[in-house]
Write an enzyme that holds these catalytic residues in place. Structure first.
Site, PDB file in Angstrom:
ATOM      1  NE  ARG A  80      47.122  16.851  65.803  1.00  0.00           N
ATOM      2  CZ  ARG A  80      46.647  18.075  65.985  1.00  0.00           C
ATOM      3  NH1 ARG A  80      45.475  18.413  65.545  1.00  0.00           N
ATOM      4  NH2 ARG A  80      47.355  18.981  66.619  1.00  0.00           N
TER       5      ARG A  80
ATOM      6  NE  ARG B 123      56.617  32.248  66.058  1.00  0.00           N
ATOM      7  CZ  ARG B 123      55.388  31.941  65.677  1.00  0.00           C
ATOM      8  NH1 ARG B 123      54.463  32.866  65.623  1.00  0.00           N
ATOM      9  NH2 ARG B 123      55.079  30.715  65.340  1.00  0.00           N
TER      10      ARG B 123
ATOM     11  NE  ARG C 162      55.354  23.497  63.239  1.00  0.00           N
ATOM     12  CZ  ARG C 162      55.060  24.738  62.862  1.00  0.00           C
ATOM     13  NH1 ARG C 162      56.007  25.645  62.789  1.00  0.00           N
ATOM     14  NH2 ARG C 162      53.837  25.063  62.556  1.00  0.00           N
TER      15      ARG C 162
ATOM     16  NE  ARG D 272      54.951  32.403  60.371  1.00  0.00           N
ATOM     17  CZ  ARG D 272      53.999  31.553  60.766  1.00  0.00           C
ATOM     18  NH1 ARG D 272      52.779  31.682  60.326  1.00  0.00           N
ATOM     19  NH2 ARG D 272      54.287  30.587  61.605  1.00  0.00           N
TER      20      ARG D 272
ATOM     21  CE  LYS E 156      45.239  21.719  59.113  1.00  0.00           C
ATOM     22  NZ  LYS E 156      44.775  21.327  60.436  1.00  0.00           N
TER      23      LYS E 156
HETATM   24  P1  ADP Z   1      49.308  22.397  66.309  1.00  0.00           P
HETATM   25  O1  ADP Z   1      49.178  22.579  64.839  1.00  0.00           O
HETATM   26  O2  ADP Z   1      50.270  23.336  66.953  1.00  0.00           O
HETATM   27  O3  ADP Z   1      49.452  20.986  66.750  1.00  0.00           O
HETATM   28  P2  ADP Z   1      46.515  22.504  67.273  1.00  0.00           P
HETATM   29  O4  ADP Z   1      45.861  23.801  67.596  1.00  0.00           O
HETATM   30  O5  ADP Z   1      45.864  21.678  66.260  1.00  0.00           O
HETATM   31  O6  ADP Z   1      47.951  22.976  66.887  1.00  0.00           O
HETATM   32  O7  ADP Z   1      46.687  21.639  68.584  1.00  0.00           O
HETATM   33  C1  ADP Z   1      47.314  22.143  69.740  1.00  0.00           C
HETATM   34  C2  ADP Z   1      47.517  21.022  70.752  1.00  0.00           C
HETATM   35  O8  ADP Z   1      46.250  20.526  71.192  1.00  0.00           O
HETATM   36  C3  ADP Z   1      48.235  19.793  70.228  1.00  0.00           C
HETATM   37  O9  ADP Z   1      49.625  19.922  70.288  1.00  0.00           O
HETATM   38  C4  ADP Z   1      47.696  18.689  71.151  1.00  0.00           C
HETATM   39  O10 ADP Z   1      48.362  18.724  72.393  1.00  0.00           O
HETATM   40  C5  ADP Z   1      46.267  19.110  71.361  1.00  0.00           C
HETATM   41  N1  ADP Z   1      45.361  18.497  70.359  1.00  0.00           N
HETATM   42  C6  ADP Z   1      44.595  19.153  69.435  1.00  0.00           C
HETATM   43  N2  ADP Z   1      43.867  18.295  68.693  1.00  0.00           N
HETATM   44  C7  ADP Z   1      44.176  17.057  69.145  1.00  0.00           C
HETATM   45  C8  ADP Z   1      43.769  15.742  68.782  1.00  0.00           C
HETATM   46  N3  ADP Z   1      42.898  15.517  67.796  1.00  0.00           N
HETATM   47  N4  ADP Z   1      44.301  14.693  69.467  1.00  0.00           N
HETATM   48  C9  ADP Z   1      45.170  14.894  70.467  1.00  0.00           C
HETATM   49  N5  ADP Z   1      45.602  16.090  70.858  1.00  0.00           N
HETATM   50  C10 ADP Z   1      45.122  17.181  70.218  1.00  0.00           C
END
Ligand code: ADP
Length: 220
Positions: free
Chosen positions: A91, A162, A173, A129, A16
């Site tokens: 989300r 990892r 996940r 990986r 993505k």
């Molecule tokens: P990951 O794929 O590891 O969840 P992201 O970079 O999309 O990675 O998000 C990292 C963190 O930022 C999330 O675990 C959450 O805590 C916060 N976050 C990001 N986007 C949102 C969202 N739309 N709503 C709530 N929390 C978010």
């Protein structure tokens, strides 16, 4: 074409982020990742960063209210007037509902790009990986193998898997992603005309994935 707000939905390991970069360059519109914005705030030690750090470290979602405000502020900046790519947001259904109002006010048309990948492919891809514990270099046994098996090209150190690339962690996940995203997919499928679905294959290159994403988005 009316300016669009392109919402990307896709599981971890679907490519993505790479697709987002290609689309941003092709359409010349900013790539807005809520994860990146929040991480930058944590790093810079802003008020927002201090507020969200603990929640993010625990791998939990930041409150709808905070994230909605972050996105609304970002969309109000002039570079978003000609369109935007949203990555990692919305989300939750609550976020999607608030976003609907914001996009209507900004006169941006909602386009959904839903990237699906067979989960077995993701497990194989992420499971292949390997990282160097010394310099952090990332290899992939399928697509970017080290010159000498099991050893870092730069450091000569023995490569490791990892923790979050271990198969059981990857599967957890993916289940969490499904629970979070399925309601959003249903929400948008029912109400957005330009709901596009693309399949990320095991044999396709990043360039091919980008090209099919662009075609899907350009479809009126
Ligand atoms: P990951 O794929 O590891 O969840 P992201 O970079 O999309 O990675 O998000 C990292 C963190 O930022 C999330 O675990 C959450 O805590 C916060 N976050 C990001 N986007 C949102 C969202 N739309 N709503 C709530 N929390 C978010």
């Amino acid at each position: 074409m009316k300016p669009i707000a392109l919402i990307l939905l896709g599981p971890p390991g679907s490519g993505k982020g790479t697709v987002a970069k290609s689309l941003s360059a092709h359409f010349a519109i900013p790539h807005v990742s809520t994860g990146d914005i929040l991480r930058e705030n944590v790093k810079a030690g802003t008020e927002l960063g201090k507020e969200v750090k603990a929640v993010m470290d625990a791998g939990k979602l930041v409150s709808d209210q905070l994230v909605n405000r972050v996105v609304e502020d970002r969309l109000a900046r002039p570079d978003c007037a000609k369109g935007v790519i949203l990555d990692g947001y919305p989300r939750t259904i609550e976020q999607a509902k608030v976003l609907d109002g914001v996009l209507a006010k900004a006169a941006l048309e909602t386009v959904i790009l839903y990237i699906t990948v067979d989960y077995e492919v993701i497990v194989r891809r992420l499971g292949a990986r390997r990282s160097c514990p010394v310099c952090g270099a990332v290899y992939n046994l399928i697509s970017k193998a080290p010159k000498k098996a099991g050893v870092c090209d730069v450091e000569g150190a023995e490569l490791i898997t990892r923790n979050d690339d271990k198969e059981d962690v990857i599967r957890k996940r993916l289940v969490a992603y499904d629970e979070q995203t399925q309601p959003l997919v249903d929400f948008y499928r029912a109400r957005v005309k330009r709901f596009r679905e693309v399949v990320g294959g095991e044999t396709t290159t990043p360039e091919e994935n980008a090209a099919s994403a662009i075609r899907a988005v350009e479809q009126e």
